[in-house]
Enzyme design. Structure first.
Site: not given
Lengths: 388, 400
Positions: B127, B245, B383-385
């Site tokens: 990707q 997803e 990212s989790n943020e």
């Protein structure tokens, strides 16, 4: 698999929500809880008329035969609206003890509870035992055709307004033996009974019960002599599942109030909700609410199970996790509200008080974690997970 | 409420288990069991071929393209059993991302050209999204594709490209117009990794694994026929792809298997008078991870089986945040459990340590490698943020 509420549950939820909105707005609640015992008898009578007092009792006992999921619907709304009432102690905890014990005296009391004519409370804990239900020093000594009870029980919810008390006492064995514990129905007016009632910080009340040679008739023994612990553990697990749902209602209300407040309160020319540091804290609160909601489902699912190990594992995990997260969410709700958050005038502080009170009812998060540990080390658990 | 699998679901679970017992090659199982994601490319193709043979190679695709036509429950059970039985993760780029994208946006010729090979594992994909200056802020990407006749000519660079060194083809986002809003003017292209002018530079992760790369484009030519959807509409394609997803983002079942391994390990590692699992502090932390994981598992099921459809994909964000956090915690505990053995470098061998301790050293080295390797999970795929920003905006309505 089905996670959505049934139509009946959705209707039930709406009716409880309507009652809370009409009868229990925040300002009125403050006035109601200011006076002991913290609830109005008129509301209890309304619960009876609405059929809520019959929800968990089996149909053959005159109840609606509701599941732990049905009880959770009501408890969650009570948590959201900060409803103070002896519903948990009378209907859920005592109700389950009476249902499982069965017998004539139990049946009579169940009829009175459903009709709103009597309230009950359970006296299961003692000063030296913290939350251990097997730690029973209160003695039950045979006396003629009945027994005499002596000892001290603590944390009896709404003990002062209970018409009947269900007391655990030891007829044999050592102080912490699982065997030898019996349950008795005690009349609060009987000779030798002393109830000292105190207010709790969440608006309710509780009592310390002293028994000085209280005479109990043969017919007031609940279930089999010396065999009460499994019954007690099941009823307290069922009550814990209900408390888990109540805590979820309370924490979610505090979380939502915080988000709503952050959208209107302006500082430095912008809403609090525009500061990323605060956004992420509110996201953490939101996630904790969602995860706790899932664990309340786990608890209700467990509460209906017959296998004690399967049941208590689920309930213990739920109460350990929800207890920790509910406290965190409500403390954050107070913090993010700033100055107004520490006043009587907004609900978040009251939600914090309620979840802290829940965390000291039938086991704190640490106690439930210890319970879960027993499962963690079991052979079953070690074998689970990897299938290959 | 009913949180048990149906009777048909349990029957299906047994079928999946039996299939895996009979068809999952031992060497692949062992690699997955040691928490490796970098399966050799031949093994990737081999396993995808085995799955495709069974009709399970791309279960979520429509049946006429090789899909399985399963219920949500069956998808969930399949994913779970694959994880619990140490089967490789599904091929995310080809099967889970590109296939559905082609089916939705591709023309008939493109579907014919790429779907069958992707299904069989003959075409492995990578990707091309992130760039050195477009990470979390993906829409700022600058690698240019200029239309010259019937071909685009690409210049620039992509980075963090997982599997670029093993993939046959790349799908990616390229800038075809920079005059308007940054989300406009992006185009979705497919390109052959053997194209002249394309070079791949390995980026070795700090624990030594080669998974990601930087890819350079020096006048790489791509026929217009390899453009998906319209020019300038690549952002629409990418957004659709992200919304797919739904399953497995939290890796709940994988972590369930990892916790099971951790507990069995702790129950045999000596500590004090008993084992490490008797140590109250250690056991408590394992218990916490296990309870947190159960909460996440039920939350995932709740989202899958009672979709509200109102939170705009924020469920996936939450699952990703908590899933990666718990997974990282479990791998950290595994490192702690192995103590001094976990100091060993990857590949510590029989010539370095006594034979009687070799197994422990190998476990320790693998545990540390995994722990370090999985630091990536809270960074990649948004990212989790960034995920928290998404929830703050989409669910809580903050920051508007």
């Amino acid at each position: 698999m089905r996670f959505a509420p049934t139509d009946e549950q959705a209707m039930f939820r709406d009716s409880v929500r309507r009652f809370v909105a009409d009868e229990y707005p925040f300002d009125r609640r403050l006035k109601i809880v200011a006076e002991a015992p913290g609830y109005l008898d008129a509301h209890w009578q309304a619960f009876a008329e609405l059929g809520w007092l019959s929800v968990p009792f089996p149909e053959e006992f005159g109840g609606l035969g509701g599941s732990a999921f049905d009880v959770a619907v009501l408890m969650e709304e009570f948590g959201r609206g900060l409803v103070v009432s002896p519903y948990l102690s009378t209907v859920v905890l005592s109700g389950r003890l009476l249902t499982d014990a069965n017998g004539e005296a139990a049946r009579t009391l169940i009829d009175e509870i459903i009709a709103g004519k009597a309230k009950a409370s359970a006296a299961l804990l003692e000063p030296q035992g913290r939350y251990d239900l097997n730690d029973v020093a209160t003695k039950a000594e045979p006396d003629g055709d009945g027994w005499r009870l002596s000892g001290r029980k603590t944390g009896v919810p709404f003990g002062a307004t209970a018409d009947r008390l269900i007391v655990s006492a030891r007829a044999g064995g050592g102080r912490r033996d699982p065997e030898g514990i019996s349950l008795f129905l005690v009349d609060p007016g009987a000779k030798g009974v002393s109830l000292q009632s105190y207010r709790t910080h969440d608006g309710g009340s509780a009592a310390v019960l002293d028994l000085a040679g209280v005479a109990v008739k043969r017919g007031d023994l609940l279930g089999h002599a010396g065999k009460a612990l499994p019954l007690i553990e099941r009823a307290t697990d069922v009550a814990s599942a209900a408390l888990a749902a109540e805590a979820v209602g309370a924490m979610e209300a505090a979380q939502q109030a915080t988000v709503a407040y952050a959208k209107t309160r302006k500082q430095f020319d912008q809403n609090l909700g525009q500061f990323q540091a605060l956004q992420h804290r509110m996201v953490d609160m939101f996630m904790k609410c969602e995860l706790s909601r899932s664990m309340a489902i786990e608890a209700a699912d467990g509460a209906g199970m017959d296998d004690p190990a399967e049941r208590s594992r689920r309930v213990a995990a739920a109460r350990a996790l929800i207890g920790k997260q509910a406290r965190h969410v409500c403390e954050e709700a107070v913090q993010l509200h700033g100055g107004i958050g520490v006043t009587m005038e907004v609900p978040v502080g009251h939600h914090l008080k309620r979840v802290m009170a829940i965390n000291a009812t039938l086991g704190d998060p640490a106690w439930h974690r210890h319970r879960y540990l027993r499962y963690l080390r079991s052979a079953d658990n070690l074998a689970a997970g990897g299938v290959a | 409420m009913d949180i048990q699998f149906s009777a048909e679901g349990e029957k299906f679970r047994d079928e999946v288990r039996r299939f895996l017992r009979e068809n999952l090659p031992d060497n692949i199982r062992d690699a997955v069991r040691s928490e490796r994601m970098d399966l050799p490319v031949d093994e990737q193709r081999r396993w995808q071929g085995i799955l495709a043979e069974k009709g399970w190679g791309a279960p979520s695709w429509p049946k006429e393209h090789g899909g399985a036509g399963w219920t949500d429950e069956q998808f969930y059970i399949f994913e779970r059993e694959m994880a619990l039985n140490d089967a490789p993760r599904p091929l995310s780029f080809g099967i889970q991302m590109l296939g559905p994208t082609l089916l939705h946006f591709g023309n008939e010729e493109q579907k014919r050209k790429f779907l069958p090979g992707t299904l069989r594992g003959d075409i492995l994909w990578c990707q091309g999204y992130s760039e050195p200056n477009a990470g979390s802020d993906l829409a700022s990407l600058k690698t240019r594709a200029v239309l010259e006749g019937d071909r685009y000519v690409i210049n620039g660079s992509k980075i963090w490209t997982t599997d670029a060194h093993t993939a046959d083809w790349m799908f990616g986002l390229f800038r075809t117009d920079s005059s308007g809003k940054k989300q406009d003017g992006i185009t979705f292209l497919l390109l052959d990794m053997k194209s002249p002018g394309l070079t791949v530079r390995p980026l070795i992760m700090f624990e030594g694994t080669h998974e990601v790369n930087q890819v350079f484009f020096d006048n790489v030519k791509v026929p217009v026929s390899q453009r998906i959807y319209e020019e300038g509409k690549g952002w629409t394609v990418a957004k659709h792809l992200l919304s797919l997803e739904r399953f497995g983002t939290a890796e709940v079942s994988r972590t369930l298997a990892s916790i099971a391994r951790l507990k069995r390990l702790a129950a045999r590692i000596p500590a004090g008078e008993g084992t490490l699992l008797d140590d109250p502090d250690f056991a408590q932390r394992v218990a916490d991870a296990e309870m947190e994981l159960r909460a996440l598992e039920l939350t995932e099921l709740r989202f899958l089986f009672a979709p509200t459809g109102e939170s705009g994909g924020a469920e996936a964000s939450m699952l990703k945040i908590r899933g990666t956090e718990i997974q990282q915690e479990v791998f950290g505990l595994t490192v702690e459990a192995l103590g001094q053995y976990a100091q060993a470098a990857p590949g510590t061998g029989a010539d370095e340590v006594p034979a009687g301790l070799l197994a422990e050293f190998r476990l320790g080295a693998a545990a540390s490698r995994t722990h370090f390797n999985f630091r990536k999970t809270s960074i990649y795929a948004g990212s989790n943020e960034i995920q928290k920003n998404i929830i703050a905006k989409a669910v809580l309505g903050l920051g508007r």
